[in-house]
Design a protein around this motif. Structure first.
Motif, PDB file in Angstrom:
ATOM      1  N   ARG A  85     -52.730 -30.983   2.588  1.00  0.00           N
ATOM      2  CA  ARG A  85     -53.399 -32.044   1.824  1.00  0.00           C
ATOM      3  C   ARG A  85     -53.914 -31.511   0.492  1.00  0.00           C
ATOM      4  O   ARG A  85     -53.723 -32.143  -0.560  1.00  0.00           O
ATOM      5  CB  ARG A  85     -54.559 -32.638   2.634  1.00  0.00           C
ATOM      6  N   GLU A  88     -51.010 -30.924  -1.967  1.00  0.00           N
ATOM      7  CA  GLU A  88     -50.381 -32.136  -2.487  1.00  0.00           C
ATOM      8  C   GLU A  88     -51.314 -32.914  -3.395  1.00  0.00           C
ATOM      9  O   GLU A  88     -50.863 -33.555  -4.347  1.00  0.00           O
ATOM     10  CB  GLU A  88     -49.882 -33.006  -1.329  1.00  0.00           C
ATOM     11  N   GLU A 108     -44.966 -37.630  -3.219  1.00  0.00           N
ATOM     12  CA  GLU A 108     -45.615 -38.710  -2.487  1.00  0.00           C
ATOM     13  C   GLU A 108     -45.185 -38.674  -1.023  1.00  0.00           C
ATOM     14  O   GLU A 108     -46.013 -38.814  -0.113  1.00  0.00           O
ATOM     15  CB  GLU A 108     -45.287 -40.070  -3.090  1.00  0.00           C
ATOM     16  N   GLY A 109     -43.894 -38.469  -0.789  1.00  0.00           N
ATOM     17  CA  GLY A 109     -43.422 -38.392   0.587  1.00  0.00           C
ATOM     18  C   GLY A 109     -44.024 -37.221   1.345  1.00  0.00           C
ATOM     19  O   GLY A 109     -44.416 -37.342   2.512  1.00  0.00           O
ATOM     20  N   ARG A 112     -47.699 -37.992   2.101  1.00  0.00           N
ATOM     21  CA  ARG A 112     -47.865 -38.906   3.244  1.00  0.00           C
ATOM     22  C   ARG A 112     -47.731 -38.138   4.562  1.00  0.00           C
ATOM     23  O   ARG A 112     -48.499 -38.369   5.510  1.00  0.00           O
ATOM     24  CB  ARG A 112     -46.846 -40.034   3.172  1.00  0.00           C
ATOM     25  N   ARG A 113     -46.781 -37.235   4.634  1.00  0.00           N
ATOM     26  CA  ARG A 113     -46.642 -36.422   5.838  1.00  0.00           C
ATOM     27  C   ARG A 113     -47.866 -35.545   6.066  1.00  0.00           C
ATOM     28  O   ARG A 113     -48.200 -35.221   7.206  1.00  0.00           O
ATOM     29  CB  ARG A 113     -45.396 -35.536   5.732  1.00  0.00           C
ATOM     30  N   LEU A 116     -52.209 -37.994   3.499  1.00  0.00           N
ATOM     31  CA  LEU A 116     -52.860 -38.776   2.456  1.00  0.00           C
ATOM     32  C   LEU A 116     -52.610 -40.261   2.692  1.00  0.00           C
ATOM     33  O   LEU A 116     -51.507 -40.673   3.067  1.00  0.00           O
ATOM     34  CB  LEU A 116     -52.357 -38.373   1.066  1.00  0.00           C
ATOM     35  N   THR A 117     -53.648 -41.049   2.481  1.00  0.00           N
ATOM     36  CA  THR A 117     -53.589 -42.473   2.762  1.00  0.00           C
ATOM     37  C   THR A 117     -53.072 -43.251   1.554  1.00  0.00           C
ATOM     38  O   THR A 117     -53.014 -42.729   0.432  1.00  0.00           O
ATOM     39  CB  THR A 117     -54.972 -43.005   3.123  1.00  0.00           C
ATOM     40  N   ASP A 118     -52.740 -44.525   1.778  1.00  0.00           N
ATOM     41  CA  ASP A 118     -52.310 -45.381   0.671  1.00  0.00           C
ATOM     42  C   ASP A 118     -53.381 -45.447  -0.408  1.00  0.00           C
ATOM     43  O   ASP A 118     -53.073 -45.416  -1.603  1.00  0.00           O
ATOM     44  CB  ASP A 118     -52.012 -46.791   1.184  1.00  0.00           C
ATOM     45  N   GLU A 120     -55.758 -43.224  -1.116  1.00  0.00           N
ATOM     46  CA  GLU A 120     -55.854 -41.949  -1.829  1.00  0.00           C
ATOM     47  C   GLU A 120     -54.699 -41.793  -2.801  1.00  0.00           C
ATOM     48  O   GLU A 120     -54.882 -41.350  -3.944  1.00  0.00           O
ATOM     49  CB  GLU A 120     -55.879 -40.798  -0.824  1.00  0.00           C
ATOM     50  N   LEU A 121     -53.504 -42.171  -2.377  1.00  0.00           N
ATOM     51  CA  LEU A 121     -52.336 -42.065  -3.250  1.00  0.00           C
ATOM     52  C   LEU A 121     -52.453 -43.014  -4.443  1.00  0.00           C
ATOM     53  O   LEU A 121     -52.108 -42.647  -5.572  1.00  0.00           O
ATOM     54  CB  LEU A 121     -51.058 -42.359  -2.464  1.00  0.00           C
TER      55      LEU A 121
END
Length: 211
Positions: A85, A88, A108-109, A112-113, A116-118, A120-121
């Motif tokens: 985390r 990234e 981004e991919g 997410r793995r 990181l949440t929507d 946060e992104l």
């Protein structure tokens, strides 16, 4: 944030694997068979013809530079003390600052793995500070933001980063930001976008609103 470049014609033709020189093939194999290739990828490293995409194609054009560059990238991604985390978050800060479509698409991919949440992104993509409960993640974000935007660290952020992360990790963080800024510059200069069929990120304006 840096405005996207004008023009969308890629300036470096993708190199087919069958036409690579011996030294180019060594770089190709290091990228596709090294740690990046040991797990199912979160993004498309090669196209349907096996040609490297993104910044990796540029590494083939100069193996003398491309090999150590990919080795540095592998060290920064797989051999530092950062959590996935944390790493990234820092990379996406750089991608958003440069508005680097491919860099954001790829990481981004991975982010997410890493969990990181929507929300946060979305904050990172808009250049805002996400709501982070972890103290290490907060200072990673702020240090990466300062490095990307101001090319320096304030005394206060430097002191907090040393206290929270330690000097070794801070050296790694500064290097990571510089490395991904270098890739973003290559992607910009050579007009490299996301792979065919993949959506480009929607960048906000400088106030963090949709453009």
């Amino acid at each position: 944030m840096i405005d996207p470049p004008n023009g969308d014609v890629e300036r470096l033709p993708l190199l087919p694997p069958a036409l690579l020189s011996e030294r180019q093939r060594e770089v190709y194999d290091a990228l596709t068979e090294g740690p990046r290739g040991e797990r199912p990828p979160a993004f498309r490293l090669t196209d349907g013809a096996g040609r490297l995409q993104g910044p990796f194609n540029a590494m083939l054009y100069s193996p003398a530079v491309g090999m150590p560059l990919q080795e540095l990238g592998a060290a920064l991604r797989f051999r530092t003390a950062f959590t996935r985390r944390e790493r990234e978050i820092a990379i996406l800060v750089v991608a958003a600052h440069w508005r680097s479509d491919f860099e954001w698409y790829a990481h981004e991919g991975i982010a997410r793995r890493a969990g990181l949440t929507d929300g946060e992104l979305a904050a990172l993509r808009a250049g805002r500070a996400p709501l982070l409960a972890d103290a290490r993640e907060r200072i990673v974000h702020e240090a990466a933001r300062q490095l990307a935007a101001e090319h320096d660290l304030s005394d206060a952020v430097h002191a907090e980063a040393v206290a929270t992360l330690g000097r070794t990790a801070l050296v790694e963080l500064v290097t990571l930001v510089g490395y991904y800024a270098a890739l973003a510059l290559q992607l910009r200069a050579f007009r490299v976008g996301v792979p065919d069929g993949e959506p480009a990120p929607e960048w906000g304006d400088d106030d963090g609103h949709p453009g």
